[in-house]
Design a protein around this motif. Structure first.
Motif, PDB file in Angstrom:
ATOM      1  N   LEU A   1       0.862  -1.178   0.000  1.00 58.17           N
ATOM      2  CA  LEU A   1       0.000   0.000   0.000  1.00 58.17           C
ATOM      3  C   LEU A   1       0.903   1.233   0.000  1.00 58.17           C
ATOM      4  O   LEU A   1       1.744   1.388   0.892  1.00 58.17           O
ATOM      5  CB  LEU A   1      -0.904   0.004   1.233  1.00 58.17           C
ATOM      6  N   ASP A   2       0.735   2.097  -0.995  1.00 57.53           N
ATOM      7  CA  ASP A   2       1.649   3.224  -1.132  1.00 57.53           C
ATOM      8  C   ASP A   2       1.387   4.290  -0.069  1.00 57.53           C
ATOM      9  O   ASP A   2       0.388   4.256   0.660  1.00 57.53           O
ATOM     10  CB  ASP A   2       1.582   3.812  -2.540  1.00 57.53           C
ATOM     11  N   ALA A   3       2.291   5.251   0.002  1.00 54.52           N
ATOM     12  CA  ALA A   3       2.241   6.267   1.056  1.00 54.52           C
ATOM     13  C   ALA A   3       0.955   7.092   1.024  1.00 54.52           C
ATOM     14  O   ALA A   3       0.359   7.333   2.087  1.00 54.52           O
ATOM     15  CB  ALA A   3       3.471   7.165   0.971  1.00 54.52           C
ATOM     16  N   PRO A   4       0.471   7.547  -0.125  1.00 52.36           N
ATOM     17  CA  PRO A   4      -0.785   8.310  -0.114  1.00 52.36           C
ATOM     18  C   PRO A   4      -1.971   7.498   0.403  1.00 52.36           C
ATOM     19  O   PRO A   4      -2.813   8.023   1.146  1.00 52.36           O
ATOM     20  CB  PRO A   4      -0.969   8.704  -1.586  1.00 52.36           C
ATOM     21  N   THR A   5      -2.037   6.226   0.034  1.00 52.70           N
ATOM     22  CA  THR A   5      -3.121   5.365   0.531  1.00 52.70           C
ATOM     23  C   THR A   5      -3.034   5.208   2.037  1.00 52.70           C
ATOM     24  O   THR A   5      -4.043   5.307   2.758  1.00 52.70           O
ATOM     25  CB  THR A   5      -3.061   3.986  -0.154  1.00 52.70           C
ATOM     26  N   VAL A   6      -1.835   4.953   2.535  1.00 59.40           N
ATOM     27  CA  VAL A   6      -1.645   4.781   3.977  1.00 59.40           C
ATOM     28  C   VAL A   6      -1.985   6.067   4.720  1.00 59.40           C
ATOM     29  O   VAL A   6      -2.664   6.042   5.761  1.00 59.40           O
ATOM     30  CB  VAL A   6      -0.193   4.342   4.269  1.00 59.40           C
ATOM     31  N   ALA A   7      -1.538   7.209   4.196  1.00 60.71           N
ATOM     32  CA  ALA A   7      -1.823   8.488   4.858  1.00 60.71           C
ATOM     33  C   ALA A   7      -3.319   8.757   4.914  1.00 60.71           C
ATOM     34  O   ALA A   7      -3.844   9.229   5.928  1.00 60.71           O
ATOM     35  CB  ALA A   7      -1.098   9.622   4.127  1.00 60.71           C
ATOM     36  N   ALA A   8      -4.032   8.462   3.814  1.00 62.68           N
ATOM     37  CA  ALA A   8      -5.478   8.711   3.782  1.00 62.68           C
ATOM     38  C   ALA A   8      -6.214   7.787   4.748  1.00 62.68           C
ATOM     39  O   ALA A   8      -7.141   8.209   5.448  1.00 62.68           O
ATOM     40  CB  ALA A   8      -5.999   8.528   2.362  1.00 62.68           C
ATOM     41  N   LEU A   9      -5.824   6.508   4.805  1.00 61.47           N
ATOM     42  CA  LEU A   9      -6.461   5.576   5.738  1.00 61.47           C
ATOM     43  C   LEU A   9      -6.183   5.972   7.183  1.00 61.47           C
ATOM     44  O   LEU A   9      -7.064   5.887   8.053  1.00 61.47           O
ATOM     45  CB  LEU A   9      -5.962   4.150   5.483  1.00 61.47           C
ATOM     46  N   ASP A  10      -4.966   6.415   7.440  1.00 63.73           N
ATOM     47  CA  ASP A  10      -4.621   6.846   8.793  1.00 63.73           C
ATOM     48  C   ASP A  10      -5.444   8.061   9.206  1.00 63.73           C
ATOM     49  O   ASP A  10      -5.934   8.155  10.339  1.00 63.73           O
ATOM     50  CB  ASP A  10      -3.124   7.166   8.854  1.00 63.73           C
ATOM     51  N   ALA A  11      -5.616   9.008   8.273  1.00 63.51           N
ATOM     52  CA  ALA A  11      -6.414  10.203   8.561  1.00 63.51           C
ATOM     53  C   ALA A  11      -7.871   9.829   8.808  1.00 63.51           C
ATOM     54  O   ALA A  11      -8.521  10.382   9.707  1.00 63.51           O
ATOM     55  CB  ALA A  11      -6.303  11.192   7.401  1.00 63.51           C
ATOM     56  N   LEU A  12      -8.392   8.895   8.012  1.00 62.24           N
ATOM     57  CA  LEU A  12      -9.766   8.442   8.208  1.00 62.24           C
ATOM     58  C   LEU A  12      -9.930   7.811   9.584  1.00 62.24           C
ATOM     59  O   LEU A  12     -10.903   8.088  10.301  1.00 62.24           O
ATOM     60  CB  LEU A  12     -10.133   7.442   7.114  1.00 62.24           C
TER      61      LEU A  12
ATOM     62  N   ILE B   1     -10.268  -2.462  -1.810  1.00 58.74           N
ATOM     63  CA  ILE B   1     -11.042  -1.844  -0.724  1.00 58.74           C
ATOM     64  C   ILE B   1     -10.210  -0.763  -0.031  1.00 58.74           C
ATOM     65  O   ILE B   1     -10.710   0.323   0.265  1.00 58.74           O
ATOM     66  CB  ILE B   1     -11.513  -2.931   0.258  1.00 58.74           C
ATOM     67  N   CYS B   2      -8.939  -1.053   0.229  1.00 56.63           N
ATOM     68  CA  CYS B   2      -8.068  -0.058   0.871  1.00 56.63           C
ATOM     69  C   CYS B   2      -7.931   1.191   0.004  1.00 56.63           C
ATOM     70  O   CYS B   2      -8.040   2.325   0.499  1.00 56.63           O
ATOM     71  CB  CYS B   2      -6.689  -0.652   1.145  1.00 56.63           C
ATOM     72  N   THR B   3      -7.684   1.004  -1.277  1.00 58.38           N
ATOM     73  CA  THR B   3      -7.480   2.156  -2.150  1.00 58.38           C
ATOM     74  C   THR B   3      -8.777   2.938  -2.348  1.00 58.38           C
ATOM     75  O   THR B   3      -8.754   4.174  -2.403  1.00 58.38           O
ATOM     76  CB  THR B   3      -6.907   1.704  -3.502  1.00 58.38           C
ATOM     77  N   SER B   4      -9.894   2.221  -2.432  1.00 56.83           N
ATOM     78  CA  SER B   4     -11.184   2.914  -2.587  1.00 56.83           C
ATOM     79  C   SER B   4     -11.522   3.725  -1.345  1.00 56.83           C
ATOM     80  O   SER B   4     -11.978   4.873  -1.435  1.00 56.83           O
ATOM     81  CB  SER B   4     -12.294   1.899  -2.877  1.00 56.83           C
ATOM     82  N   ALA B   5     -11.304   3.132  -0.171  1.00 53.81           N
ATOM     83  CA  ALA B   5     -11.573   3.851   1.078  1.00 53.81           C
ATOM     84  C   ALA B   5     -10.659   5.065   1.201  1.00 53.81           C
ATOM     85  O   ALA B   5     -11.082   6.143   1.635  1.00 53.81           O
ATOM     86  CB  ALA B   5     -11.393   2.921   2.272  1.00 53.81           C
ATOM     87  N   ALA B   6      -9.387   4.902   0.812  1.00 50.79           N
ATOM     88  CA  ALA B   6      -8.441   6.023   0.876  1.00 50.79           C
ATOM     89  C   ALA B   6      -8.842   7.118  -0.103  1.00 50.79           C
ATOM     90  O   ALA B   6      -8.754   8.316   0.208  1.00 50.79           O
ATOM     91  CB  ALA B   6      -7.033   5.524   0.561  1.00 50.79           C
ATOM     92  N   ARG B   7      -9.300   6.715  -1.282  1.00 50.78           N
ATOM     93  CA  ARG B   7      -9.697   7.706  -2.289  1.00 50.78           C
ATOM     94  C   ARG B   7     -10.895   8.513  -1.794  1.00 50.78           C
ATOM     95  O   ARG B   7     -10.967   9.729  -1.979  1.00 50.78           O
ATOM     96  CB  ARG B   7     -10.028   6.997  -3.591  1.00 50.78           C
ATOM     97  N   SER B   8     -11.838   7.823  -1.143  1.00 52.47           N
ATOM     98  CA  SER B   8     -13.011   8.513  -0.612  1.00 52.47           C
ATOM     99  C   SER B   8     -12.637   9.470   0.509  1.00 52.47           C
ATOM    100  O   SER B   8     -13.262  10.520   0.687  1.00 52.47           O
ATOM    101  CB  SER B   8     -14.030   7.494  -0.105  1.00 52.47           C
ATOM    102  N   ALA B   9     -11.597   9.097   1.282  1.00 59.35           N
ATOM    103  CA  ALA B   9     -11.179   9.923   2.418  1.00 59.35           C
ATOM    104  C   ALA B   9     -10.221  11.028   2.011  1.00 59.35           C
ATOM    105  O   ALA B   9      -9.997  11.966   2.779  1.00 59.35           O
ATOM    106  CB  ALA B   9     -10.520   9.046   3.485  1.00 59.35           C
ATOM    107  N   ALA B  10      -9.657  10.933   0.816  1.00 63.09           N
ATOM    108  CA  ALA B  10      -8.589  11.847   0.395  1.00 63.09           C
ATOM    109  C   ALA B  10      -8.948  13.319   0.502  1.00 63.09           C
ATOM    110  O   ALA B  10      -8.107  14.129   0.911  1.00 63.09           O
ATOM    111  CB  ALA B  10      -8.153  11.509  -1.030  1.00 63.09           C
TER     112      ALA B  10
END
Length: 434
Positions: free
Chosen positions: A221-232, A405-414
Motif C-alpha cells: 500500500l503506497d504512502a498516499p493510501t496509507v496516509a489517507a487511511l490513517d487520517a480516516l 477496498i483499501c485504495t477505494s476507502a483512501a480515495r473517498s477519504a482523500a
C-alpha cells in the motif's frame, strides 16, 4: 546453580501441542533479525548476547514431558552458542545470506534441547547479519522488540529497564483464570460469540499425512493510501490497525457474501508490570463483527467497537473460549489478521549501525493469515495461505479485493486528508505480532 522446574503457562501448553501438530517448516519460529554494519567486536557481541539471555529466564527455558505432564525447566546462567558462517568469499554474499536466512527461519527449533538458536553470517569485514531465532514458546512479537532493545543497550554498556520474570506472569494468569475474573471472562465470551460461525470460504478438507506448506501473495500500500487511511481512522477516533482490519472484513465479505464475520488476531496481553517481560504472553482473540450496508466509515466504527471490547476482555486464553463448532475440521484460527508493531528500523549501538530486518518468506501455523507490516510510510500486505486448503486463485482474488477496498476507502477519504506530508502514525493499539 541447579535447574528450576516451573509450571508452563496456558499458552505454552497450547504451543507445545501445536509444535507436534503443525510445527513444521519453522512455523513456530519467532526471530530477531538484524544487519550489523561497522567494525564488529565479536567478544563484545557475545557478552551482549550472554547478558540478554541471562536477563530473561524465558530464554533459558527448555521443555520436557507433554500434555498435563509438560514441564518448563529454567536453566542457570548460560553462554549460548553462536554459529558463525563466513559468506565473504561467495560470489554474491548478499544473495547467499538471503538463502541462508530463509533456510534458518524454515528450520524447526526443538525446545527440548534449547529454545534459542543464534547465527551470525559474515558478508564482509564490516557487514554481518545476526539472527536471534527463538521458539514461540519463549517469546512473542512484543518480546522480540524488548530483546532487540536490550541487546543494543548491552552493546553500549547501558543498563536495561527492570523486568518481571515470565514465571510470575504464568502464576498470575493461572490464579486469575481460576477465580471470579476467569468466570467473568468466560461469561462475556460465551455471550459475545454465541452461535458464531466461521467465514464461509472455499477451504478444502486437509489431506491426511500431507506435509504442511506455506504460500504467499503480497502487495504494498503506497504512502498516499496509507496516509489517507490513517487520517480516516483518526477522524473516527480509531487506529490504523482497525482501518486495515476493517478492510479485511470487507474483503472477506466480498468473497464469501457473509456479513457476520469472525477473524482471529493476536494481542500483546501485557499490563504495566510485564511490559518488558520476555516470553509468550500474547493471546489470540476472536473478533466478531457484523457489517451492514456499504459505508466503510460505519464499518470502521463497528470494528473499532469490536476491537475495544475484545481488548478489555483479552485475557481469556484462546483455547478456553466457550465455543463448539461441531463436527468440522475447521478451527477458530483458520482466518487470521495481524499488524506488526512499527519497529525501530535502524539505530546505532556498540559502534555499529544496526538495521532491523523483517523477513516476508516465513512459515505460518494458520491456514489463511493476512499480515500488515508498516514499512516507513507504506504498508506491506502479506497474505499467507496453506495450498492444501486453498487454491492460489482464491488467495490472489482475496488479496486483490483487499487492496481495492483499501485504495477505494483512501480515495473517498482523500479530500479530508491533511496533505502536509507528515508521516502517519501506524498505531496498533495493544496488538502484538505475530
Amino acid at each position: 546453580m541447579t535447574v528450576t522446574e516451573i509450571r508452563p503457562s496456558v499458552g505454552q501448553t497450547l504451543l507445545w501441542f501445536l509444535d507436534r501438530y503443525r510445527g513444521e517448516e519453522g512455523a513456530l519460529n519467532c526471530p530477531v533479525l538484524c544487519r550489523l554494519r561497522g567494525p564488529l567486536d565479536r567478544e563484545r557481541l557475545r557478552e551482549a548476547i550472554d547478558r540478554v539471555t541471562n536477563r530473561h529466564e524465558a530464554l533459558r527455558t527448555t521443555f520436557t514431558g507433554g500434555g498435563r505432564r509438560l514441564k518448563a525447566l529454567v536453566h542457570p546462567a548460560v553462554s549460548p552458542p553462536v554459529r558463525e558462517v563466513d559468506l565473504s568469499g561467495e560470489p554474491d554474499p548478499g544473495a547467499c545470506a538471503d538463502r541462508e536466512v530463509a533456510r534458518e527461519l524454515g528450520t524447526r527449533i526443538d525446545a527440548t534441547g534449547s529454545a534459542v538458536r543464534i547465527t551470525l553470517w559474515r558478508l564482509a569485514e564490516d557487514h554481518h547479519v545476526l539472527c536471534f531465532n527463538m521458539h514461540h514458546m519463549v517469546t512473542d512479537s512484543w518480546s522480540c522488540n524488548v530483546i532487540f532493545e536490550d541487546l543494543c543497550a548491552a552493546l553500549d554498556g547501558r543498563p536495561c529497564a527492570g523486568t518481571a520474570p515470565y514465571s510470575r506472569f504464568a502464576e498470575e494468569q493461572r490464579a486469575a483464570l481460576a477465580g471470579p475474573s476467569g468466570k467473568r471472562l468466560s461469561a462475556f465470551w460465551g455471550e459475545r460469540l454465541k452461535d458464531v460461525t466461521l467465514p464461509p470460504l472455499p477451504i478444502r478438507p486437509a489431506t491426511a499425512g500431507a506435509p504442511r506448506d506455506t504460500r504467499l501473495v503480497r502487495h504494498v500500500l503506497d504512502a498516499p493510501t496509507v496516509a489517507a487511511l490513517d487520517a480516516l481512522a483518526k477522524r473516527e477516533r480509531s487506529t490504523m490497525f482497525v482501518a486495515l482490519l476493517t478492510a479485511y472484513y470487507r474483503a472477506l465479505k466480498a468473497v464469501s457474501g457473509a456479513e457476520d464475520l469472525a477473524v482471529a488476531t493476536l494481542f500483546a496481553n501485557r499490563g504495566a508490570e510485564h511490559r518488558r517481560t520476555v516470553g509468550f504472553l500474547a493471546n489470540m482473540v476472536l473478533l466478531r463483527t457484523r457489517l451492514a450496508g456499504d459505508d466503510f466509515a460505519a464499518h470502521l466504527r463497528a470494528t473499532h467497537g469490536t476491537v475495544m471490547e475484545a481488548f478489555v476482555h483479552q485475557a481469556l486464553p484462546f483455547q478456553m473460549l466457550p465455543i463448539n463448532l461441531g463436527r468440522t475440521d475447521r478451527r477458530l484460527d483458520d482466518v487470521v489478521f495481524q499488524m506488526m508493531a512499527d519497529p525501530v528500523y535502524s539505530t546505532r549501538a556498540g559502534g555499529l549501525d544496526i538495521e532491523v530486518l523483517v523477513p516476508d518468506d516465513v512459515a505460518t501455523r494458520f491456514e489463511l493469515e493476512l499480515v500488515a507490516v508498516p514499512d516507513r510510510d507504506t504498508v506491506r500486505v502479506l497474505l499467507f495461505y496453506n495450498p492444501d486448503r486453498f487454491e492460489p486463485e482464491f488467495a490472489e482474488s482475496l488479496l486483490a479485493a483487499y487492496v481495492d477496498i483499501c485504495t477505494s476507502a483512501a480515495r473517498s477519504a482523500a479530500p479530508h486528508t491533511d496533505q502536509a506530508g507528515a508521516r502517519p502514525r501506524l498505531r496498533t493499539g495493544g496488538h502484538d505480532d505475530q
